[in-house]
Motif scaffolding. Structure first.
Motif, PDB file in Angstrom:
ATOM      1  N   ALA A 142       0.828  -1.206   0.000  1.00 27.64           N
ATOM      2  CA  ALA A 142       0.000   0.000   0.000  1.00 27.64           C
ATOM      3  C   ALA A 142       0.865   1.260   0.000  1.00 27.64           C
ATOM      4  O   ALA A 142       0.420   2.331  -0.371  1.00 27.64           O
ATOM      5  CB  ALA A 142      -0.921   0.017   1.216  1.00 27.64           C
ATOM      6  N   GLN A 147      10.925   4.349   1.134  1.00 29.07           N
ATOM      7  CA  GLN A 147      12.027   5.283   0.875  1.00 29.07           C
ATOM      8  C   GLN A 147      12.547   5.936   2.147  1.00 29.07           C
ATOM      9  O   GLN A 147      13.744   6.154   2.293  1.00 29.07           O
ATOM     10  CB  GLN A 147      11.553   6.340  -0.138  1.00 29.07           C
ATOM     11  CG  GLN A 147      11.201   5.712  -1.484  1.00 29.07           C
ATOM     12  CD  GLN A 147      10.546   6.671  -2.452  1.00 29.07           C
ATOM     13  OE1 GLN A 147      10.122   7.759  -2.087  1.00 29.07           O
ATOM     14  NE2 GLN A 147      10.435   6.248  -3.708  1.00 29.07           N
ATOM     15  N   PHE A 245       7.314   6.233   4.547  1.00 33.85           N
ATOM     16  CA  PHE A 245       7.060   6.977   3.316  1.00 33.85           C
ATOM     17  C   PHE A 245       7.584   6.164   2.143  1.00 33.85           C
ATOM     18  O   PHE A 245       8.708   5.665   2.192  1.00 33.85           O
ATOM     19  CB  PHE A 245       7.797   8.318   3.398  1.00 33.85           C
ATOM     20  CG  PHE A 245       7.746   9.133   2.128  1.00 33.85           C
ATOM     21  CD1 PHE A 245       6.649   9.929   1.838  1.00 33.85           C
ATOM     22  CD2 PHE A 245       8.799   9.083   1.216  1.00 33.85           C
ATOM     23  CE1 PHE A 245       6.604  10.683   0.668  1.00 33.85           C
ATOM     24  CE2 PHE A 245       8.758   9.836   0.044  1.00 33.85           C
ATOM     25  CZ  PHE A 245       7.663  10.635  -0.234  1.00 33.85           C
ATOM     26  N   SER A 247       6.891   4.988  -2.380  1.00 28.95           N
ATOM     27  CA  SER A 247       6.560   5.445  -3.734  1.00 28.95           C
ATOM     28  C   SER A 247       5.058   5.525  -3.965  1.00 28.95           C
ATOM     29  O   SER A 247       4.605   6.223  -4.867  1.00 28.95           O
ATOM     30  CB  SER A 247       7.194   4.518  -4.766  1.00 28.95           C
ATOM     31  OG  SER A 247       6.770   3.184  -4.539  1.00 28.95           O
ATOM     32  N   LYS A 248       4.272   4.826  -3.159  1.00 31.22           N
ATOM     33  CA  LYS A 248       2.818   4.848  -3.352  1.00 31.22           C
ATOM     34  C   LYS A 248       2.059   5.616  -2.281  1.00 31.22           C
ATOM     35  O   LYS A 248       0.839   5.759  -2.365  1.00 31.22           O
ATOM     36  CB  LYS A 248       2.268   3.423  -3.381  1.00 31.22           C
ATOM     37  CG  LYS A 248       2.649   2.645  -4.621  1.00 31.22           C
ATOM     38  CD  LYS A 248       1.907   1.321  -4.640  1.00 31.22           C
ATOM     39  CE  LYS A 248       2.226   0.503  -5.860  1.00 31.22           C
ATOM     40  NZ  LYS A 248       1.606  -0.835  -5.766  1.00 31.22           N
ATOM     41  N   GLY A 249       2.754   6.021  -1.231  1.00 33.77           N
ATOM     42  CA  GLY A 249       2.037   6.734  -0.184  1.00 33.77           C
ATOM     43  C   GLY A 249       2.813   6.783   1.111  1.00 33.77           C
ATOM     44  O   GLY A 249       4.027   6.553   1.149  1.00 33.77           O
ATOM     45  N   MET A 250       2.117   7.074   2.177  1.00 36.96           N
ATOM     46  CA  MET A 250       2.757   7.243   3.470  1.00 36.96           C
ATOM     47  C   MET A 250       1.796   6.760   4.551  1.00 36.96           C
ATOM     48  O   MET A 250       0.591   7.003   4.453  1.00 36.96           O
ATOM     49  CB  MET A 250       3.057   8.728   3.672  1.00 36.96           C
ATOM     50  CG  MET A 250       3.874   9.061   4.891  1.00 36.96           C
ATOM     51  SD  MET A 250       2.864   9.746   6.230  1.00 36.96           S
ATOM     52  CE  MET A 250       2.473  11.381   5.595  1.00 36.96           C
ATOM     53  N   ALA A 251       2.330   6.067   5.541  1.00 37.10           N
ATOM     54  CA  ALA A 251       1.482   5.593   6.645  1.00 37.10           C
ATOM     55  C   ALA A 251       2.072   6.030   7.965  1.00 37.10           C
ATOM     56  O   ALA A 251       3.286   6.049   8.135  1.00 37.10           O
ATOM     57  CB  ALA A 251       1.340   4.081   6.594  1.00 37.10           C
TER      58      ALA A 251
ATOM     59  N   MET B 200      15.640   8.152  -5.535  1.00 39.02           N
ATOM     60  CA  MET B 200      14.558   7.178  -5.358  1.00 39.02           C
ATOM     61  C   MET B 200      13.390   7.484  -6.289  1.00 39.02           C
ATOM     62  O   MET B 200      12.535   6.652  -6.506  1.00 39.02           O
ATOM     63  CB  MET B 200      14.022   7.243  -3.919  1.00 39.02           C
ATOM     64  CG  MET B 200      15.012   6.914  -2.826  1.00 39.02           C
ATOM     65  SD  MET B 200      14.880   5.170  -2.344  1.00 39.02           S
ATOM     66  CE  MET B 200      16.613   4.769  -2.123  1.00 39.02           C
ATOM     67  N   VAL B 235       3.364  11.223  -3.396  1.00 39.71           N
ATOM     68  CA  VAL B 235       2.213  11.036  -4.306  1.00 39.71           C
ATOM     69  C   VAL B 235       0.934  11.626  -3.727  1.00 39.71           C
ATOM     70  O   VAL B 235      -0.013  11.906  -4.460  1.00 39.71           O
ATOM     71  CB  VAL B 235       1.975   9.549  -4.650  1.00 39.71           C
ATOM     72  CG1 VAL B 235       3.140   8.997  -5.453  1.00 39.71           C
ATOM     73  CG2 VAL B 235       1.719   8.726  -3.393  1.00 39.71           C
ATOM     74  N   TYR B 236       0.889  11.823  -2.417  1.00 38.75           N
ATOM     75  CA  TYR B 236      -0.318  12.348  -1.772  1.00 38.75           C
ATOM     76  C   TYR B 236      -0.304  13.873  -1.685  1.00 38.75           C
ATOM     77  O   TYR B 236      -1.201  14.465  -1.092  1.00 38.75           O
ATOM     78  CB  TYR B 236      -0.468  11.738  -0.377  1.00 38.75           C
ATOM     79  CG  TYR B 236       0.756  11.904   0.482  1.00 38.75           C
ATOM     80  CD1 TYR B 236       1.781  10.953   0.475  1.00 38.75           C
ATOM     81  CD2 TYR B 236       0.922  13.025   1.273  1.00 38.75           C
ATOM     82  CE1 TYR B 236       2.914  11.114   1.237  1.00 38.75           C
ATOM     83  CE2 TYR B 236       2.056  13.196   2.045  1.00 38.75           C
ATOM     84  CZ  TYR B 236       3.040  12.232   2.021  1.00 38.75           C
ATOM     85  OH  TYR B 236       4.175  12.404   2.780  1.00 38.75           O
TER      86      TYR B 236
ATOM     87  N   LYS D 262      -2.988   6.266   9.884  1.00 39.48           N
ATOM     88  CA  LYS D 262      -3.474   7.036   8.744  1.00 39.48           C
ATOM     89  C   LYS D 262      -2.648   6.629   7.536  1.00 39.48           C
ATOM     90  O   LYS D 262      -1.417   6.562   7.619  1.00 39.48           O
ATOM     91  CB  LYS D 262      -3.296   8.536   8.979  1.00 39.48           C
ATOM     92  CG  LYS D 262      -4.377   9.149   9.822  1.00 39.48           C
ATOM     93  CD  LYS D 262      -4.252  10.667   9.759  1.00 39.48           C
ATOM     94  CE  LYS D 262      -5.061  11.345  10.843  1.00 39.48           C
ATOM     95  NZ  LYS D 262      -4.747  12.796  10.884  1.00 39.48           N
ATOM     96  N   TYR D 264      -1.849   7.792   3.693  1.00 40.79           N
ATOM     97  CA  TYR D 264      -1.942   8.841   2.678  1.00 40.79           C
ATOM     98  C   TYR D 264      -1.573   8.238   1.327  1.00 40.79           C
ATOM     99  O   TYR D 264      -0.451   7.763   1.170  1.00 40.79           O
ATOM    100  CB  TYR D 264      -0.933   9.961   2.955  1.00 40.79           C
ATOM    101  CG  TYR D 264      -1.173  10.794   4.169  1.00 40.79           C
ATOM    102  CD1 TYR D 264      -1.145  10.237   5.448  1.00 40.79           C
ATOM    103  CD2 TYR D 264      -1.390  12.155   4.069  1.00 40.79           C
ATOM    104  CE1 TYR D 264      -1.345  11.020   6.572  1.00 40.79           C
ATOM    105  CE2 TYR D 264      -1.584  12.949   5.190  1.00 40.79           C
ATOM    106  CZ  TYR D 264      -1.559  12.378   6.431  1.00 40.79           C
ATOM    107  OH  TYR D 264      -1.751  13.150   7.558  1.00 40.79           O
ATOM    108  N   THR D 265      -2.497   8.278   0.378  1.00 40.33           N
ATOM    109  CA  THR D 265      -2.154   7.829  -0.971  1.00 40.33           C
ATOM    110  C   THR D 265      -2.599   8.876  -1.974  1.00 40.33           C
ATOM    111  O   THR D 265      -3.127   9.917  -1.593  1.00 40.33           O
ATOM    112  CB  THR D 265      -2.838   6.494  -1.310  1.00 40.33           C
ATOM    113  OG1 THR D 265      -4.254   6.736  -1.375  1.00 40.33           O
ATOM    114  CG2 THR D 265      -2.549   5.432  -0.269  1.00 40.33           C
TER     115      THR D 265
END
Lengths: 337, 337, 337, 337
Positions: A142, A147, A245, A247-251, B200, B235-236, D262, D264-265
């Motif tokens: 997800a 990175q 963090f 390439s597709k998002g951050m959680a 990256m 990306v967000y 949370k 973030y995408t």
């Protein structure tokens, strides 16, 4: 089906948590004996209806029918106890760290390797529901390629300076959990460590040769990075957060709170502080950790945290110490070879 | 009371924002002329009823009665224009950076210093309401002694590689704002910089000799620290957060959002992404920045961001570049002397 | 293309906001005249460079070339001014409510209907970005069939009792916005109103025959419901929230804040209070409202809020008053027929 | 000190929770027997090492030495069992409601009153940490005089229509908890009830004579108010929130979540849904509830929830039913006298 027989060594704060969880939440096992060097710990055995209380690890191992030992005694006994348990053919759960000396850790792991038993190390934070969720998001892709990993890890107050002197210092005593988390959450190997440390909380800590505030940058094998910030004293309590963090998002994983109320008054909006320290914050993680240990015992599958995880976290900690001492980034190979 | 007469040089993205704010929100000033090298920018002048449009900075300075110039032209013109404006006795607002060469920056600042005019540099983030609040908490001693500053600064996407080649790279083009924020929010001087960088996001950025992902540790004069993490591509969207940790507490500034709705459905809870990029995110900060510039003009007081702030941010950026190149921490004195 | 010529009547708090927005943010229009009964309001005209200042509405209408009037004068002038403007063929924006008498409102709307002009009413909250987002989610069917609408609407403090006496009371002065919001957000007609009221804030309000605290249940034509809670005094400031619950989910709109900082200290976590009152909270909504009015003028399309919206909100308010007075639910048909 | 001997009647969902808590978390008591009408429930007794399993309540009471009974059997047995237990001199914990008939409840409470035993009713939500915190704020006068109580209470899905037919309907089966919460949190008596109901979720519920969506306004003795909104089906899960508004401020309690991550995408920010239903959401409350029951047993102090609390919640529920049926507000005295 007969129950797995477990013995617990060491009844300090962590030992009592594991004992309570083992006695209450896992019908598939039976705690047959506990060991502690203090006479008064017998009361704890009685409270949990544990039939046998002994004062030495040798006595504990001599008890008939013990399948597994849970080692929660002081750090300087871990290596010896693990070796003895391995030689006695007992499955082993041991609190971290295995030892402060990398050579001794390697030696112990070789003995365990050659034995018939498995060893699980107590990196309990891997089992925290907040962090487990982030791990799952990483595994589900997800977040994409990881990175940057950011770990905030601050204690509500420093331990006594006397403890700091024997604990191995900030990096081996406290940050070691964060080093393991960085490896666990990214699934990557660390190749380089740069650490800056300062004495901001208590000059006594500096006089004891340690630091109480630090920022550590870890470089993974693929050049992606983790950054950890530590303090021995956050006046607002235990601060344990994680951000990944990619390439597709951050959680993000948040602190845990006793409740989530908000109070609006004339002067502002307020809420409660995070759960104060590790016993409350990681309560669920200790239980899940033990649950996965027992599951591995029952199923014979791989332990979820192995000896090598302990070895590498210690190596990263030693690299961080060297980095502060020498004012330069340190390759992990400098430590491991 | 007669109005202060302002001229604006450069009508790119930032120039247009400043022009709009100057025309609409500040009755105490009057925009008497604008300059841009492109013919079609005349339309912009017309749209805002600016009576004079010229195509060179010299023409702009030649216009009778101009009190102050707002320089928003490309970076490589900043130094020249500032020198010319100072020599012409015009008060100066100039976008950052003054120049990519430290020697040139020093030279320009000396000229300004000797002139009768004042120079303000466009570190607009200092005027963002979220960050200003944190600054105020630091000044009110609500956080106590600042021990750790954490800045998250990620762009929604990288600029063209062609731009990166002339921009001075990640540290001078993007992180320079974060370097200024670290200095501003802590009120402390930086003495050492350690930076790790990686490619990256886009290999083309690496081929152009730059990096797109970085973690930078700044050490302040008193050993307290700041840590910055950067990515050219979140990306967000635009991720601009700040955390200050100190002896009395910790304060956090959040991203800005177009709205704060929450939607609960069968599959989860969701909300909108942060404001996408700097024009939206820092909309209020650009207006406040101009407001404080005008206030300083009117009152004759100190400019809220001075030339030295620009000099030091560039020096930190150059130290970060050197740190990545040489794989070691770099003292700021190595750069400044 | 020539600019639309607008005149503004009434320069109180709301009038000034509209004037400022009209002058600064809409190049497609031109404010050619303002009217206010007070001499000193001429200063405001001067500040915004409005060429003509008059003291009566008739004079305003007599000015050559005015295309549209924006009526922000006291409530008791609305009906007369709207009728005059309609008869003079001017497009009309009028602040709510049109009148406190339902018969008078009907009469005025009939006159407007027969005239060549369009009327927009100032239910500005429909244009608030937070609420607009929720409306969009409803329209996108993200929430499914709307089953429950919840509106929290609390003022930071009561107006003077003297004002309450002439304002029509809580339901016609304050809740009227919430009645409109319930209709707007659900897109449904109200068929029944039940209201409970109490005097909790100021006994003087009770002595003036009004209430200061209320809970109102609206039943829509399809039996779905809305619930509104009101207080004249929330010590923590202006509380304006909205929640829509439906067959597919639920959406919430939050208050607006000056910033979103969090401060963690020894005693708790705190943050700033919501924006204090309607001028700050609904700043963006006033601008968007005017923007949509101008857009409708330019394009000749339907006004986004029509006279009937005003009529129905007043009718619901009268039903709520009757409900409190008689201690029973009141059908809207009892009021409208 | 000898342990208190407890017997548990009924091993359905709630019975099993109480049994587990009693067996695991309270060393000061001993579960000596369990009763259930189903043969297969013996397995549950075995799992928790409860020595005696019986199939009738009479047998349970006949067991030597039982000090207290925990009654978790179906609602229609509650009254009989409580009477029998009271007559047998056993301390009683009984799940709510005592009975659906107000007369029968009164009768039972009189018998208990005259007996030597105490009765605690299972309004578990009073012991939820989120709500307890709000109660504490009310008691600490942090909110001032309570003016408005708002309760959101929505289930993730309706029970079978067959259950609804015997449960007493929405108000006696589901809202009864909210009626108790309104009384508990405000510390005030309810004097009037107005309820609006609708069938929005399942027409079958309407055919069974019940509603599935409701808004209820309670008026307290001092004219302050509570408002409750209910739905049998929130697609996003169990929604249990509370807000208390008063003269000094406002406090909110939030839902509980499995974690607070949370993500973030590119498409938005998302997080997990609330804990799905009451077993998870109120897990802690069931344990605390039992803990306070045991504490009252041990200390001989007042039960934290008494029979009268049950009586009044049922009366409010009956008033709500009458209000929907007759389309008017109903005084509680109409029900109670």
């Amino acid at each position: 089906m007969s129950k797995i027989k477990v013995a617990v060594a060491g009844l300090g704060r962590i030992g009592k948590i594991h004992l309570k969880n083992l006695c209450r939440n896992f019908p598939e096992i039976e705690v047959v004996a506990v060991m502690d060097v203090l006479d008064e710990s017998k009361k704890i055995a009685d409270e949990f209806n544990v039939p046998v209380f002994v004062k030495s690890f040798d006595e504990l191992l001599a008890i008939e029918g013990v399948d597994a030992v849970v080692i929660c005694s002081p750090t300087d006994t871990h290596a010896d106890y693990v070796v003895k348990a391995a030689n006695a053919g007992k499955q082993i759960f041991c609190e971290k760290p295995l030892d402060l000396s990398l050579d001794r850790v390697k030696e112990v792991l070789e003995i365990v390797e050659k034995s018939a038993v498995k060893l699980m190390l107590g990196f309990n934070r891997r089992f925290d529901p907040e962090f487990k969720k982030i791990k799952q998001l990483v595994e589900d892709d997800a977040i994409g390629d990881v990175q940057i990993v950011k770990i905030t890890s601050r204690d509500p107050g420093p331990p006594p300076v006397s403890y700091i002197k024997v604990s191995g210092g900030l990096f081996l005593d406290m940050t070691i959990h964060d080093f393991d988390m960085a490896r666990y959450i990214s699934g990557k190997s660390v190749k380089e460590v740069f650490a800056k440390g300062a004495v901001m909380v208590d000059p006594g800590i500096g006089e004891a040769g340690d630091i109480d505030t630090a920022i550590i940058t870890l470089t993974f094998e693929d050049d992606s990075m983790a950054v950890i910030d530590n303090s021995r004293k956050a006046v607002y309590g235990y601060d344990q957060r994680l951000e990944v963090f990619g390439s597709k998002g951050m959680a993000q994983a948040e602190n845990n709170f006793p409740n989530h109320h908000k109070l609006y008054t004339e002067t502002g909006i307020s809420g409660d502080l995070p759960l104060h320290f590790f016993l409350e914050r990681y309560d669920a993680s200790y239980n899940r950790e033990m649950s996965e240990f027992i599951e591995a015992l029952v199923s014979g599958s791989e332990m979820p945290v192995g000896g090598n995880d302990g070895l590498l976290s210690i190596a990263i900690g030693l690299a961080a110490k060297k980095s502060v001492a020498e004012g330069r980034p340190v390759k992990l190979t400098e430590i491991l070879n």
